[in-house]
Design an enzyme around this catalytic site. Structure first.
Site, PDB file in Angstrom:
ATOM      1  N   HIS A   1      10.954  -8.888   9.176  1.00 44.01           N
ATOM      2  CA  HIS A   1      11.656 -10.142   9.445  1.00 44.01           C
ATOM      3  C   HIS A   1      11.087 -11.289   8.616  1.00 44.01           C
ATOM      4  O   HIS A   1      10.053 -11.150   7.944  1.00 44.01           O
ATOM      5  CB  HIS A   1      11.606 -10.484  10.941  1.00 44.01           C
ATOM      6  CG  HIS A   1      10.229 -10.710  11.486  1.00 44.01           C
ATOM      7  ND1 HIS A   1       9.527 -11.895  11.315  1.00 44.01           N
ATOM      8  CD2 HIS A   1       9.407  -9.901  12.208  1.00 44.01           C
ATOM      9  CE1 HIS A   1       8.348 -11.812  11.909  1.00 44.01           C
ATOM     10  NE2 HIS A   1       8.245 -10.602  12.461  1.00 44.01           N
TER      11      HIS A   1
ATOM     12  N   CYS B   1       4.696  -6.127  13.292  1.00 45.80           N
ATOM     13  CA  CYS B   1       5.883  -6.350  12.477  1.00 45.80           C
ATOM     14  C   CYS B   1       5.495  -6.597  11.023  1.00 45.80           C
ATOM     15  O   CYS B   1       4.370  -6.972  10.723  1.00 45.80           O
ATOM     16  CB  CYS B   1       6.681  -7.545  12.997  1.00 45.80           C
ATOM     17  SG  CYS B   1       7.671  -7.175  14.456  1.00 45.80           S
TER      18      CYS B   1
END
Length: 206
Positions: free
Chosen positions: A165, A181
């Site tokens: 992301h 992440c």
């Protein structure tokens, strides 16, 4: 194939496919085929704006075409954690290289998975771990807000735990900064978003 998540040797699948290493619950709202959809998905995300980051250099949104070994299939995404770099394989021996932020100590993982969702300007619901530290955070931070740590786009990974992301803390790119992440500059995630479809294989190495 679900990736292997490691945290002090313990691997445990929990409610909403939350992994013991870096539990999180993120609410995404996306418009797919004209329908407003809400998706509850477990993600391990980076700390919010203002959190300390260990950064090697100041990264800039400028993917490079470089040589790469490994015999990867064209179209595969390869994340090399130790390098803090993401590679999109173009053909035999060549790839586009992007700087990324990766999991901090105890939050890193390795394995092979695939992209199972693509979201622009996702809303963010702070995970329990972050909420314990910052109890005054709202239940949901809307997509597009400068306070939203997901940035301008997210590519969710099969298994329900993590995503590739954007970020609202560009200075953190190049460091060991997240709960698992893979964090990219907003310009870079926009570029990658346009290049890869749902189903793209993602291989993460140490």
């Amino acid at each position: 194939m679900v990736p292997t998540f490691e945290s002090n040797g313990a691997v445990k699948l929990r409610v909403w496919a939350r992994w013991k290493a870096g539990e999180a619950c993120v609410a995404f709202k996306a418009d797919r085929n004209g329908a407003d959809m809400s998706l509850k998905i477990a993600l391990a995300v980076a700390a919010l704006a203002g959190a300390a980051a260990v950064v090697s250099t100041t990264a800039q949104a400028r993917p490079e075409v470089v040589e790469i070994d490994g015999g990867y299939t064209p179209g595969t995404i390869v994340v090399k954690t130790s390098e803090r770099r993401l590679y999109l394989i173009l053909d035999s021996g060549r790839a586009m290289r992007y700087p990324v932020g990766v999991g901090r100590a105890g939050r890193q993982w390795s394995g092979t998975t695939r992209i199972d969702g693509k979201y622009l300007n996702p809303a963010w619901s702070p995970p329990d771990e972050v909420r314990r530290d910052k109890p005054n955070l709202p239940e949901v931070i809307p997509g597009g807000s400068p306070r939203n740590p997901m940035g301008v786009a997210a590519l969710t990974l099969a298994g329900g735990a993590y995503a590739i992301h954007g970020t609202n803390v560009p200075g953190s790119i190049g460091g060991f900064v997240s709960y698992g992440c893979i964090r990219m500059l907003n310009e870079d995630i926009k570029d990658l978003y346009q290049r890869v479809p749902v189903g793209t294989q993602v291989t993460v190495t140490r």
